[in-house]
Each structure stands twice: as structure tokens, then as C-alpha cells.
Design a protein around this motif. Sequence first.
Motif, PDB file in Angstrom:
ATOM      1  N   ALA A 181      88.094 117.884  22.237  1.00 20.56           N
ATOM      2  CA  ALA A 181      87.437 116.302  22.280  1.00 20.56           C
ATOM      3  C   ALA A 181      86.038 116.388  22.933  1.00 20.56           C
ATOM      4  N   ALA A 182      85.796 117.623  23.866  1.00 19.90           N
ATOM      5  CA  ALA A 182      84.471 117.904  24.435  1.00 19.90           C
ATOM      6  C   ALA A 182      83.713 118.647  23.707  1.00 19.90           C
TER       7      ALA A 182
ATOM      8  N   ALA B 165      78.035 117.039  31.148  1.00 17.73           N
ATOM      9  CA  ALA B 165      79.330 117.904  30.656  1.00 17.73           C
ATOM     10  C   ALA B 165      80.647 117.214  30.908  1.00 17.73           C
ATOM     11  N   ARG B 166      81.749 117.990  30.524  1.00 19.36           N
ATOM     12  CA  ARG B 166      82.880 117.552  30.611  1.00 19.36           C
ATOM     13  C   ARG B 166      83.635 118.595  31.546  1.00 19.36           C
ATOM     14  N   ALA B 167      84.517 118.273  32.489  1.00 23.90           N
ATOM     15  CA  ALA B 167      85.594 119.249  33.178  1.00 23.90           C
ATOM     16  C   ALA B 167      86.844 118.923  33.091  1.00 23.90           C
ATOM     17  N   LEU B 168      87.541 120.195  32.845  1.00 16.28           N
ATOM     18  CA  LEU B 168      88.961 120.063  32.718  1.00 16.28           C
ATOM     19  C   LEU B 168      89.175 120.792  34.130  1.00 16.28           C
ATOM     20  N   VAL B 169      89.827 119.984  35.040  1.00 17.95           N
ATOM     21  CA  VAL B 169      90.099 120.297  36.365  1.00 17.95           C
ATOM     22  C   VAL B 169      91.410 120.687  36.339  1.00 17.95           C
ATOM     23  N   LEU B 170      91.847 122.069  36.420  1.00 16.25           N
ATOM     24  CA  LEU B 170      93.265 122.394  36.314  1.00 16.25           C
ATOM     25  C   LEU B 170      93.745 122.610  37.913  1.00 16.25           C
TER      26      LEU B 170
END
Lengths: 359, 251
Positions: free
Chosen positions: A38-39, A11-16
Motif C-alpha cells: 500500500a505504501a 514516508a510510511r513506516a512499518l513499526v514492528l
Amino acid sequence: MGLTVERRGAARALVLSGRLDATGVGGLWSDVVRAAAAARRRALILDLSGVSSWDAAGAALLLAAERAHGGSVALEGASADVAEALARLRQAPRPPPAPHRDALGWLYRGLAAIPGGIAFVGEAAVAVLRLPRRARLFRVADMLRHADEAGVRGLPLAVLLGFLIGLILAFQSLVPMRRFGADIYVANLVAIGLVRELGPLLAAVILAGRTGSAFAAEIGTMKVNQEIDALVTLDLDPMTFLVLPRMAASLLVMPALTVVLELAGLAGMAVVLMSSGIPLAAISHQVTAWVAPADAIGGLAKAMVFGLVVVGIGCASGLSTGVGPRAVGQSATAAVVGGIVATILLDGLFAVIFFRLGW
Amino acid sequence: MSAHAVEVEGVAQVFGARTIFRDVSFEVETGEVFVILGGSGCGKSVLLSLIVGLRKPTAGRVRVLGQDMYAGDAGAHGAALRRIGVMFQSGALFGSMTLLENVMLPLEMYTALPREGREALARAKLAQVGLGDAAGLMPAEISGGMAKRAAIARAMALDPPVLFLDEPSAGLDPTTSAGLDALILELRRTQGTTFVVVTHELASILAIADRCIMLDRAAQGVIARGDPRRLREESADPTVHAFFHREALAA
């Protein structure tokens, strides 16, 4: 607010991190949406564990990321409030697709206005035919008020424009004509041009700019304020009550405006020619010898037709006003543009007709 | 002549692909105050515009005082219009005329009264709605409540047997609104005028309505009809119950 993209297995994680609110999300909105898109082929994690505060704008950003990704999205570190806000936003209907902007849209809209224009002319004709039986609806006081506004108050502008046009035309013609020793014929040129063409044309432009737009705005505002509906429910035909007095006023004032404009134009021309040494008597002789009564009558007849058309377009624009103050502005614009374009088209038509008639 | 002042039969209105309502039917008895109620956007004002002849319905028939509003020649249509009065939501007073001139206009057009007679009658109508001292004012110089009162005075200038009022209380303070309600009831009592009132003001509905119908946007038509006080107490319909008890509906 900050964004970090991490790999977490497949998985891809977007860390905010930081403030996920209206002041914080603006700068990173496109980055977050792009990273989510993109993910697309992987599972997406939106990690909010570093978020210090949030509001509806932050929730909207999460929804935008979710929609850009289009697949399975997991929220991590999100409070129950954030998840609830996101669920509420998901239920809101998606915005409709932007309307297709057709390159020829203006042409379609113009063509679509033709049936309305024909109907307006028909209704006006019927109102004129019925006028003897509904004479009470035609308020002479209103007609005189419109004549005052359209004509008397427009005279200073007609004098100014006419004088300047006569002056400029004479000056611009004088230079080349003098090279051929034909200075004196400038009087003929300008006089015939003014009486046959420019006088009626400029008077119609003045009427379109001052009066057509004013009528459109006045009637349009009445439409927006339901005053037209009120007239209909009082059985007062808006065509007879509002439009015919204005059209009759235009018939009254256009010849006067045209004559005043032409006289001012001739005066402007005389000033230029006299300053170049041509005596007033010679100028006067050239004008009276070359401008026939038929020229003046034809010009005034054209002016009356132009006036009817300009005011008719103004009133029709007002009656077709949509909803809201913006619609009133659009009607006023349509009245001016439509009035001027129709006047020039009609002028071309008159030129052909007068040529065929040998005038 | 029919005993019904207004008969609406199977009326539907569709704008493009959007159905506003369909199969709306009701009758208004002579001398009653009949209210068309419902939430915002349910088509109340559209229905009123169909009844008073401003817009032909997509389907159905409307009769006012026995005259079909969309059949017959222009003369019959005009005669029917002169037997009704309409007050629009905004008042729709003619902005270039004083209040007195607004009320005098129908008298000028449709009576043979001399000017002094028209003026006396118009002043009496304005006094009846509490605007006796405002006759010389322009519409732009008066408040919303005064504009609505003046619009009622103009609507009843020719003493029509039926008056249609579109949102008479909307945007008014409770005192002014109650004053308008009292005026409606007084006109009904003294002149036997039939009223068809479009409103969503609950206090006003309960104060003036003999009967009502309730339109609903989701149902695209009438979901309740009858005495509003009974509807408030007895209706099991969740939308009707929520409306009369000022409750939010579950999404």
C-alpha cells in the motif's frame, strides 16, 4: 509480534515489535506485506527498534515486504546481523513462476502419451519377432509365476464378482420381465450378456486392478532402482525379459478367468431363478439353447485381447516411470485407469466388428 | 584394436535448455584405474551413462574397446555391452533374485555352462568380493556395502575387460569404503581389469586413481585432468584446489 503503520513525513513506516521469528511472523505476514504494498508510491521505512528477537523467518518477512513495496526501503533500528541476513536472502534466486495450469492439460498429456504407446507396441512386436533368436531371454519360470499371480490368485475374486453380478442381473431383470410373463427369458438375457460382454469385461477389470497395477509398480520400482538400466547394460532386452513373459501370462490366464467368472455368474443367476420357482432343467435348457459356441469363442477372444492390452499398458506405465516413489504410484494409477478405459473402448470396437460379421 | 579401453571425444549432453557439459574428451588406457570426479550435480553419472550406452549424447562419440557405442547394428552393440560390466550407484540388484541368482543371470544368458558350472562360477565371484557366505540372501536382506560388492560380482560375472563403477563408496563407512578400494586394486592387479570409476570421495580417489578428470558444473565441462595426487599439490584452479583440500568455495 505487533505492527503499527506510521506517517513519517512523506514516508510510511512499518513499526514492528516483539519476536520477529518463525513463531511470531506467521500471524502478521499478510498484514505487513499488504501495508508495504500500500505504501508503494512512498518511501518505506521498516522500523525494527521494538523487535526483541529475530531469525531467518523474520528476515524473510522483511524481504517479502521489500519486494511487495518494490521501491526504496530503509531499515531502522536493525542490528548488523539482521541487515546481513537480509542481504543474504536478497542474493537467493527468486522462485520460478508457478507453472501455467492449462484447463486442457490432461488432454495434451494424453495426446503426448500416444507416440510412446505406439513405440511400445512397435518394440513389443519387434521383441516377439526376435524371440526365436533370443529364446533364452524369455524365462518360462517367470511367465508361470506371473500366470499364477494374475490368474490362480485372481480366481476367488472372479468367482465372487461373477456370482454377485449374475445374481444382481437376474434379480433386477426378473421383476420387470415377470410383469410380461417372461421370467424364463431372464436366463437367456443374463447368459448372453455374461458370455458376450460382461464376462470378458469384468475379467479385464479384475486384471487391470490386480495385475496391471502390480506390474506397473514392480517394473516402475525396478526403473527407479536402476534395475532396468542394469538389464540394458547386461544386454538383456527389458522388453523380452520383463514384458513378454507378462503378456504371455495374460494370454494364458484371461480365458480361464473369464470362463470361471461366467460360470459363477450363471450360478448366481440360477440361484435367483430357482428361488422364484423356475426349475434348474429349464434354466439349463434356455442357456444351452440360446448361447451359441460362437458367443463363447468371441467372448474368449475378446478376453485375450483385453488381457494383452491391460498388461501391455501396465508394463508400459512401469517402463515410463519417472523419478522417485511418487512416480511409481502414478504409474500404478495410470495402469489401472488406462487399462480400464482401453478395455471399454476396445469392447465398443468389438461390438461394431461382431455386428458387421453377423455374430 | 585400439590401445585405449575407452575413448570419449567431444561429448556434450543437453537436457532442454540446460547444458550439463560440453566438449568432454578423454581416453582411458587399458589396465588403468581412471576416475571421473567432481562435485555433486556436475554430470558425472550422466557422463557414465553415456559411456556405457544407456543414453545417446547430444554430441560427440564414445568408443569402448574399439566399438562405437552409438553406431553399428544391435548385434555389435550387444557384443560391446557383454564386454563391459557396470555397477550402479544403488547396486541395482534384481530384487526378486538371491545374490547368487543375480550373479548367475549373465552366465545363464551368455554362456553354455551347465547349471552346476554357473553356480560354481557365481559362488567364486561372490567369494572374491567377500560375500561367499551371503549367496542365498535377497538384496533386501543385505547392507548397502554388501549390495555394492554383490553388484561388482555381477558386473564381473563374464570377466569383462572394463568395469564401470558409479559412486562405489557413496554412503559407506570408511572401513567398507577402503575395502572396496582394495578390491578394485586387487582386480586390476590379478585380472588386468580396466576401471572407470565415478566418485567424489577424496580418500578413494587418492587411493585408487592412476589418472582422473574433474568435471565442474559452472564450467560445464572438464576443468582438470591428470594424476590426482599432482592435481592436489599443484593445481592453481580455485575449484580444483578447494575440492582436493576440502575447502568451501567463495560464492
